[in-house]
Design a protein around this motif. Structure first.
Motif, mmCIF file in Angstrom:
data_model
loop_
_atom_site.group_PDB
_atom_site.id
_atom_site.type_symbol
_atom_site.label_atom_id
_atom_site.label_comp_id
_atom_site.label_asym_id
_atom_site.label_seq_id
_atom_site.Cartn_x
_atom_site.Cartn_y
_atom_site.Cartn_z
ATOM 1 N N SER A 50 0.826 -1.206 0.000
ATOM 2 C CA SER A 50 0.000 0.000 0.000
ATOM 3 C C SER A 50 0.861 1.257 0.000
ATOM 4 C CB SER A 50 -0.922 -0.004 1.223
ATOM 5 O OG SER A 50 -1.689 1.185 1.274
ATOM 6 N N LEU A 51 1.957 1.234 0.809
ATOM 7 C CA LEU A 51 2.854 2.390 0.873
ATOM 8 C C LEU A 51 3.498 2.653 -0.486
ATOM 9 C CD1 LEU A 51 4.367 4.552 2.476
ATOM 10 C CD2 LEU A 51 6.092 2.815 3.054
ATOM 11 N N MET A 52 3.968 1.579 -1.151
ATOM 12 C CA MET A 52 4.620 1.747 -2.440
ATOM 13 C C MET A 52 3.652 2.300 -3.492
ATOM 14 S SD MET A 52 7.817 1.030 -2.157
ATOM 15 C CE MET A 52 7.670 1.854 -0.556
ATOM 16 N N ILE A 53 2.402 1.790 -3.468
ATOM 17 C CA ILE A 53 1.411 2.261 -4.429
ATOM 18 C C ILE A 53 1.146 3.748 -4.243
ATOM 19 C CG2 ILE A 53 -1.026 2.130 -5.096
ATOM 20 C CD1 ILE A 53 -0.884 -0.880 -4.493
ATOM 21 N N ASN A 54 0.937 4.149 -2.986
ATOM 22 C CA ASN A 54 0.631 5.551 -2.722
ATOM 23 C C ASN A 54 1.816 6.475 -2.973
ATOM 24 O OD1 ASN A 54 -2.222 5.807 -1.635
ATOM 25 N ND2 ASN A 54 -1.452 4.137 -0.372
ATOM 26 N N ILE A 55 3.032 5.998 -2.668
ATOM 27 C CA ILE A 55 4.226 6.800 -2.956
ATOM 28 C C ILE A 55 4.380 6.995 -4.461
ATOM 29 C CG2 ILE A 55 6.745 6.695 -3.004
ATOM 30 C CD1 ILE A 55 6.694 5.755 -0.135
ATOM 31 N N ALA A 56 4.131 5.918 -5.212
ATOM 32 C CA ALA A 56 4.233 6.028 -6.669
ATOM 33 C C ALA A 56 3.229 7.039 -7.198
ATOM 34 C CB ALA A 56 3.997 4.665 -7.313
ATOM 35 N N ILE A 57 1.993 6.959 -6.664
ATOM 36 C CA ILE A 57 0.970 7.917 -7.090
ATOM 37 C C ILE A 57 1.376 9.338 -6.727
ATOM 38 C CG2 ILE A 57 -1.411 8.678 -6.720
ATOM 39 C CD1 ILE A 57 -2.154 5.727 -6.328
ATOM 40 N N ALA A 58 1.863 9.540 -5.487
ATOM 41 C CA ALA A 58 2.265 10.869 -5.036
ATOM 42 C C ALA A 58 3.410 11.420 -5.883
ATOM 43 C CB ALA A 58 2.663 10.831 -3.568
ATOM 44 N N ALA A 59 4.376 10.552 -6.223
ATOM 45 C CA ALA A 59 5.518 10.993 -7.028
ATOM 46 C C ALA A 59 5.075 11.423 -8.421
ATOM 47 C CB ALA A 59 6.554 9.879 -7.108
ATOM 48 N N LEU A 60 4.195 10.596 -9.027
ATOM 49 C CA LEU A 60 3.708 10.935 -10.361
ATOM 50 C C LEU A 60 2.853 12.202 -10.336
ATOM 51 C CD1 LEU A 60 2.774 7.390 -11.713
ATOM 52 C CD2 LEU A 60 4.694 8.826 -12.439
ATOM 53 N N MET A 61 2.013 12.299 -9.303
ATOM 54 C CA MET A 61 1.176 13.488 -9.187
ATOM 55 C C MET A 61 2.027 14.734 -8.963
ATOM 56 S SD MET A 61 -1.878 12.900 -9.847
ATOM 57 C CE MET A 61 -2.363 14.548 -9.410
ATOM 58 N N ASN A 62 3.098 14.586 -8.209
ATOM 59 C CA ASN A 62 3.990 15.722 -7.977
ATOM 60 C C ASN A 62 4.617 16.195 -9.282
ATOM 61 O OD1 ASN A 62 5.868 17.502 -6.334
ATOM 62 N ND2 ASN A 62 7.325 16.167 -7.374
ATOM 63 N N LEU A 63 5.098 15.231 -10.082
ATOM 64 C CA LEU A 63 5.681 15.602 -11.371
ATOM 65 C C LEU A 63 4.668 16.348 -12.236
ATOM 66 C CD1 LEU A 63 7.702 12.384 -12.289
ATOM 67 C CD2 LEU A 63 8.629 14.622 -11.715
ATOM 68 N N PHE A 64 3.454 15.822 -12.248
ATOM 69 C CA PHE A 64 2.405 16.443 -13.063
ATOM 70 C C PHE A 64 2.062 17.835 -12.546
ATOM 71 C CE2 PHE A 64 -2.139 17.319 -13.642
ATOM 72 C CZ PHE A 64 -2.203 17.341 -15.033
ATOM 73 N N LEU A 65 1.829 17.948 -11.246
ATOM 74 C CA LEU A 65 1.386 19.220 -10.674
ATOM 75 C C LEU A 65 2.464 20.295 -10.754
ATOM 76 C CD1 LEU A 65 -0.561 17.924 -7.542
ATOM 77 C CD2 LEU A 65 -1.528 18.853 -9.643
ATOM 78 N N VAL A 66 3.711 19.912 -10.462
ATOM 79 C CA VAL A 66 4.801 20.892 -10.532
ATOM 80 C C VAL A 66 4.991 21.361 -11.975
ATOM 81 C CG1 VAL A 66 7.285 21.223 -10.256
ATOM 82 C CG2 VAL A 66 5.985 20.062 -8.481
ATOM 83 N N THR A 67 4.906 20.422 -12.921
ATOM 84 C CA THR A 67 5.047 20.791 -14.333
ATOM 85 C C THR A 67 3.962 21.767 -14.753
ATOM 86 O OG1 THR A 67 6.039 18.639 -14.863
ATOM 87 C CG2 THR A 67 5.126 19.919 -16.694
ATOM 88 N N VAL A 68 2.709 21.452 -14.395
ATOM 89 C CA VAL A 68 1.601 22.338 -14.756
ATOM 90 C C VAL A 68 1.737 23.689 -14.062
ATOM 91 C CG1 VAL A 68 -0.887 22.680 -14.605
ATOM 92 C CG2 VAL A 68 0.020 20.449 -15.244
ATOM 93 N N TYR A 69 2.071 23.655 -12.757
ATOM 94 C CA TYR A 69 2.189 24.892 -11.989
ATOM 95 C C TYR A 69 3.260 25.805 -12.576
ATOM 96 C CZ TYR A 69 3.208 28.055 -8.133
ATOM 97 O OH TYR A 69 3.435 29.165 -7.386
ATOM 98 N N GLU A 70 4.442 25.232 -12.813
ATOM 99 C CA GLU A 70 5.529 26.050 -13.355
ATOM 100 C C GLU A 70 5.228 26.470 -14.789
ATOM 101 O OE1 GLU A 70 7.582 27.489 -11.793
ATOM 102 O OE2 GLU A 70 8.088 26.379 -9.993
ATOM 103 N N GLY A 71 4.471 25.635 -15.523
ATOM 104 C CA GLY A 71 4.041 26.042 -16.857
ATOM 105 C C GLY A 71 3.187 27.291 -16.792
ATOM 106 N N ILE A 72 2.288 27.325 -15.786
ATOM 107 C CA ILE A 72 1.449 28.511 -15.591
ATOM 108 C C ILE A 72 2.316 29.721 -15.253
ATOM 109 C CG2 ILE A 72 -0.328 29.552 -14.139
ATOM 110 C CD1 ILE A 72 -1.503 26.744 -13.786
ATOM 111 N N ILE A 73 3.297 29.518 -14.380
ATOM 112 C CA ILE A 73 4.189 30.616 -13.980
ATOM 113 C C ILE A 73 4.977 31.137 -15.185
ATOM 114 C CG2 ILE A 73 6.155 31.276 -12.561
ATOM 115 C CD1 ILE A 73 3.600 30.837 -10.978
ATOM 116 N N LEU A 74 5.571 30.216 -15.953
ATOM 117 C CA LEU A 74 6.378 30.619 -17.102
ATOM 118 C C LEU A 74 5.522 31.300 -18.161
ATOM 119 C CD1 LEU A 74 8.786 27.565 -17.513
ATOM 120 C CD2 LEU A 74 9.327 29.836 -16.644
ATOM 121 N N PHE A 75 4.295 30.801 -18.334
ATOM 122 C CA PHE A 75 3.399 31.431 -19.302
ATOM 123 C C PHE A 75 3.057 32.851 -18.858
ATOM 124 C CE2 PHE A 75 -0.926 32.279 -20.961
ATOM 125 C CZ PHE A 75 -0.639 32.199 -22.318
ATOM 126 N N SER A 76 2.854 33.046 -17.551
ATOM 127 C CA SER A 76 2.576 34.377 -17.017
ATOM 128 C C SER A 76 3.757 35.313 -17.252
ATOM 129 C CB SER A 76 2.259 34.300 -15.524
ATOM 130 O OG SER A 76 1.135 33.496 -15.277
#
Length: 350
Positions: free
Chosen positions: A122-148
């Motif tokens: 369960s820990l590995m599954i959730n860590i994997a999800i959190a890591a992937l979500m972090n990559l996605f969210l940081v990419t989108v967030y910084e994309g918004i910042i750079l676009f601004s």
């Protein structure tokens, strides 16, 4: 930077994304039997997953990115910033997710009843999800910042370009005023001694003309009708000085009168013709001003002086440079066997 409202909405949606993953995963595992207990598990999974992801996202976004923005801004540190940011945020996402997972496990929530996994799985599954979500969210967030930043830089560059153009244009236009003033005062000086009555008429016309220059000093372009009226007054001054030695004719199509030309450009062309040609009663200079095919043409018979008069470097180059900043069409200046032509584009009003 995005507004706080946008960031709150962004984090909210960021928390909903993994819920969709959990829902699809659990429905797939559940199979055909879906009862009330299943939907209760879904509600609990929804709340836990949203809390887990939204909290992790907020932690990852607000703390390390804010620090990096202060000490390691994007400008001049692009790849270094990307590497450090993803490394730090991934570590924080994994650690935060691990702590929250452990807390939920200790409190007794081990996931939906129909999914049997160990603590480590369960820990590995959730860590994997959190890591992937972090990559996605940081990419989108910084994309918004750079676009601004990109939009802001475009606006700033356009503003600077306009300010630079206005400054350069003003410098070019200011060259005309002293030049005109110098020539007019020189003419007046000659008339005072040779013809006092004409000198008085000259002063009256000159006051009108210079009032026009002062009124138009902040305008890049003026209507053709205004410039024509101004040149008529200017030609009257010249006729006072040269008498029968100067003749002029103006014929402009009515539908062209609202077109625009650079302020004082027409006067400069007329002055250029007067300055570089012989003007006597036996050899009169004839200046024709007319419109044709979207252009304004100043034509004069070509009779150059044996020795060119002193020039302050003002004239045709000045007009060319001003047109470069106003439109994509350029003036043309050419000579045939008997006449000299200056053709400047008429700029249509927006």
């Amino acid at each position: 930077m995005p507004s706080k409202k946008k960031l709150v909405l962004y984090f909210g949606l960021g928390g909903l994304l993994p819920v969709l993953f959990f829902l699809i995963r659990d429905i797939t595992v559940q199979g055909e039997v879906i009862d009330a207990s299943f939907w209760l598990d879904k509600l609990i999974s929804f709340i836990m997953a949203y809390f887990l992801t939204a909290t992790t996202s907020a932690t990852v976004m607000f703390i390390p990115i804010a620090i990096l923005e202060k000490f390691l801004p994007w400008h001049g540190n692009l790849w270094k910033r990307i590497t450090i940011e993803f490394f730090i945020t991934e570590i924080i996402a994994i650690v935060t997710c691990g702590l929250l997972h452990h807390l939920l496990w200790v409190l007794g929530y081990h996931g939906p009843d129909h999914i049997n996994v160990t603590y480590t799985e369960s820990l590995m599954i959730n860590i994997a999800i959190a890591a992937l979500m972090n990559l996605f969210l940081v990419t989108v967030y910084e994309g918004i910042i750079l676009f601004s930043y990109w939009k802001l830089s475009i606006i700033q560059n356009e503003k600077l370009a306009k300010e630079n153009m206005a400054s350069k244009f003003e410098a070019l236009k200011n060259q005309v005023n002293p030049h005109f003033l110098f020539n007019s005062l020189n003419t007046l000086s000659n008339l005072v001694h040779t013809d006092p009555q004409r000198a008085e008429e000259f002063i009256d016309e000159f006051s009108y003309i210079y009032r026009y220059i002062l009124e138009k000093k902040d305008q890049m372009v003026s209507s053709l009708s205004e410039e024509v009226e101004f040149v008529k007054a200017y030609l009257r001054l010249c006729e006072i000085r040269f008498g029968e030695g100067l003749k002029s004719k103006i014929k402009i199509e009515v539908d062209e009168l609202e077109s625009r030309i650079p302020t004082l450009a027409l006067q400069s062309l007329v002055e250029n013709a007067i300055k570089h040609n012989r003007i006597t009663s036996k050899e009169p200079l004839t200046i024709n001003i007319y419109s044709k095919h979207g252009n304004l043409i100043v034509e004069n018979n070509y009779q150059p002086r044996p020795e060119e008069s002193n020039s302050m470097g003002i004239g045709l180059n000045n007009i060319k440079e001003r047109y470069e900043m106003l439109c994509d069409r350029q003036p043309e200046f050419y000579l045939n066997e008997t006449s000299y032509f200056a053709k400047i584009p008429l700029i249509q009003p927006a």
